[in-house]
Scaffold this motif. Structure first.
Motif, PDB file in Angstrom:
ATOM      1  N   THR A  56       0.041 -10.626  -1.874  1.00  0.00           N
ATOM      2  CA  THR A  56      -0.728 -10.210  -3.053  1.00  0.00           C
ATOM      3  C   THR A  56      -0.938  -8.695  -3.002  1.00  0.00           C
ATOM      4  O   THR A  56      -1.291  -8.158  -1.957  1.00  0.00           O
ATOM      5  CB  THR A  56      -2.094 -10.932  -3.059  1.00  0.00           C
ATOM      6  N   GLU A  57      -0.705  -8.019  -4.139  1.00  0.00           N
ATOM      7  CA  GLU A  57      -0.904  -6.568  -4.195  1.00  0.00           C
ATOM      8  C   GLU A  57      -2.393  -6.251  -4.108  1.00  0.00           C
ATOM      9  O   GLU A  57      -3.198  -6.768  -4.902  1.00  0.00           O
ATOM     10  CB  GLU A  57      -0.322  -6.018  -5.503  1.00  0.00           C
ATOM     11  N   LEU A  58      -2.781  -5.407  -3.150  1.00  0.00           N
ATOM     12  CA  LEU A  58      -4.208  -5.151  -2.910  1.00  0.00           C
ATOM     13  C   LEU A  58      -4.641  -3.721  -3.224  1.00  0.00           C
ATOM     14  O   LEU A  58      -5.673  -3.509  -3.843  1.00  0.00           O
ATOM     15  CB  LEU A  58      -4.550  -5.484  -1.456  1.00  0.00           C
ATOM     16  N   PHE A  59      -3.841  -2.727  -2.780  1.00  0.00           N
ATOM     17  CA  PHE A  59      -4.212  -1.319  -2.984  1.00  0.00           C
ATOM     18  C   PHE A  59      -2.989  -0.497  -3.374  1.00  0.00           C
ATOM     19  O   PHE A  59      -1.915  -0.682  -2.809  1.00  0.00           O
ATOM     20  CB  PHE A  59      -4.824  -0.731  -1.704  1.00  0.00           C
ATOM     21  N   LYS A  60      -3.176   0.441  -4.304  1.00  0.00           N
ATOM     22  CA  LYS A  60      -2.099   1.349  -4.697  1.00  0.00           C
ATOM     23  C   LYS A  60      -2.174   2.615  -3.851  1.00  0.00           C
ATOM     24  O   LYS A  60      -3.283   3.078  -3.513  1.00  0.00           O
ATOM     25  CB  LYS A  60      -2.248   1.713  -6.180  1.00  0.00           C
ATOM     26  N   SER A  61      -1.000   3.189  -3.558  1.00  0.00           N
ATOM     27  CA  SER A  61      -0.967   4.376  -2.683  1.00  0.00           C
ATOM     28  C   SER A  61      -1.770   5.535  -3.256  1.00  0.00           C
ATOM     29  O   SER A  61      -2.346   6.323  -2.508  1.00  0.00           O
ATOM     30  CB  SER A  61       0.477   4.805  -2.429  1.00  0.00           C
ATOM     31  N   GLU A  62      -1.826   5.659  -4.576  1.00  0.00           N
ATOM     32  CA  GLU A  62      -2.560   6.797  -5.159  1.00  0.00           C
ATOM     33  C   GLU A  62      -4.074   6.708  -4.964  1.00  0.00           C
ATOM     34  O   GLU A  62      -4.782   7.687  -5.188  1.00  0.00           O
ATOM     35  CB  GLU A  62      -2.223   6.992  -6.637  1.00  0.00           C
ATOM     36  N   THR A  63      -4.578   5.560  -4.531  1.00  0.00           N
ATOM     37  CA  THR A  63      -6.021   5.442  -4.277  1.00  0.00           C
ATOM     38  C   THR A  63      -6.348   5.583  -2.785  1.00  0.00           C
ATOM     39  O   THR A  63      -7.495   5.431  -2.379  1.00  0.00           O
ATOM     40  CB  THR A  63      -6.576   4.083  -4.778  1.00  0.00           C
ATOM     41  N   LYS A  64      -5.323   5.873  -1.989  1.00  0.00           N
ATOM     42  CA  LYS A  64      -5.506   6.040  -0.539  1.00  0.00           C
ATOM     43  C   LYS A  64      -5.995   7.455  -0.263  1.00  0.00           C
ATOM     44  O   LYS A  64      -5.572   8.400  -0.924  1.00  0.00           O
ATOM     45  CB  LYS A  64      -4.161   5.802   0.144  1.00  0.00           C
ATOM     46  N   PHE A  65      -6.900   7.599   0.676  1.00  0.00           N
ATOM     47  CA  PHE A  65      -7.368   8.942   1.031  1.00  0.00           C
ATOM     48  C   PHE A  65      -7.629   9.027   2.534  1.00  0.00           C
ATOM     49  O   PHE A  65      -7.771   8.007   3.208  1.00  0.00           O
ATOM     50  CB  PHE A  65      -8.621   9.322   0.238  1.00  0.00           C
ATOM     51  N   LYS A  66      -7.647  10.251   3.027  1.00  0.00           N
ATOM     52  CA  LYS A  66      -7.866  10.461   4.452  1.00  0.00           C
ATOM     53  C   LYS A  66      -9.366  10.464   4.724  1.00  0.00           C
ATOM     54  O   LYS A  66     -10.080  11.382   4.339  1.00  0.00           O
ATOM     55  CB  LYS A  66      -7.228  11.791   4.884  1.00  0.00           C
ATOM     56  N   SER A  67      -9.859   9.411   5.382  1.00  0.00           N
ATOM     57  CA  SER A  67     -11.308   9.293   5.617  1.00  0.00           C
ATOM     58  C   SER A  67     -11.702   9.833   6.985  1.00  0.00           C
ATOM     59  O   SER A  67     -12.868  10.127   7.222  1.00  0.00           O
ATOM     60  CB  SER A  67     -11.727   7.826   5.510  1.00  0.00           C
ATOM     61  N   GLY A  68     -10.726   9.917   7.901  1.00  0.00           N
ATOM     62  CA  GLY A  68     -11.026  10.369   9.252  1.00  0.00           C
ATOM     63  C   GLY A  68     -11.648   9.297  10.131  1.00  0.00           C
ATOM     64  O   GLY A  68     -12.014   9.559  11.278  1.00  0.00           O
ATOM     65  N   THR A  69     -11.774   8.083   9.608  1.00  0.00           N
ATOM     66  CA  THR A  69     -12.413   6.997  10.363  1.00  0.00           C
ATOM     67  C   THR A  69     -11.459   6.333  11.350  1.00  0.00           C
ATOM     68  O   THR A  69     -11.897   5.668  12.286  1.00  0.00           O
ATOM     69  CB  THR A  69     -12.911   5.881   9.423  1.00  0.00           C
TER      70      THR A  69
END
Ligand code: FE
Length: 168
Positions: free
Chosen positions: A89-102
């Motif tokens: 199932t498609e869950l997240f799109k790459s354009e909504t990914k960000f570097k959180s540092g976690t």
């Protein structure tokens, strides 16, 4: 006349007992299945254990957390979609990914309708748990310290995700 009345009374007794027994049993079954039956993809614990790697199984089915900075997805900057490793199932799109540092793959938005939410108190305080809406597999948690436009940080176990590059 008397006999006829007794027969009718017995008939009622039988029907009402049967009726109440059935509904009680149905209620118990519904209760036991309530979590599982809300998902389209349902498998037994043994089936999941067979299909998934041990790491995937502990995260998705036992809500474990992968060690930070271990996910292959962390440095991935390619365009595409992250799908559930268990059911695609498609869950997240790459354009909504960000570097959180976690140390965990982070997104500011899920693909609406494909991720479902719950609340857990596993580490002593209230957290919003998130899981695949199709198979119920645990993904991670949502926190309210993410970037705009949502202000949310979906903190996801990379082991639960499979990356599908966009077609060029
Ligand atoms: Fe899934």
């Amino acid at each position: 006349m008397m006999v006829k009345n007794i027969v009718i009374a017995l008939g009622f007794l039988f029907v009402s007992c049967k009726g109440s027994t059935q509904s009680k049993k149905e209620m118990e079954t519904a209760k036991a299945d309530s979590k599982e039956s809300t998902f389209k993809v349902v498998k037994t614990d043994a089936e999941w254990q067979k299909e998934l790697t041990p790491e995937q199984y502990y995260v998705l089915r036992k809500a474990a957390t992968e060690n930070p900075f271990t996910s292959e997805h962390l440095k991935n900057k390619e365009e595409g979609v992250y799908v559930c490793v268990a059911c695609n199932t498609e869950l997240f799109k790459s354009e909504t990914k960000f570097k959180s540092g976690t140390g965990w793959p982070s997104f500011y938005q899920e693909i609406k309708g494909n991720v479902a939410y719950d609340v857990d108190y596993k580490i002593g305080y209230k957290r919003t748990e998130e899981h695949c809406a199709t198979c119920g597999g645990h993904l991670g948690h949502v926190f309210e310290d993410g970037p705009e436009p949502t202000g949310l940080r979906h903190c996801i176990n990379g082991v639960a995700l499979k990356f599908i590059p966009a077609k060029k």
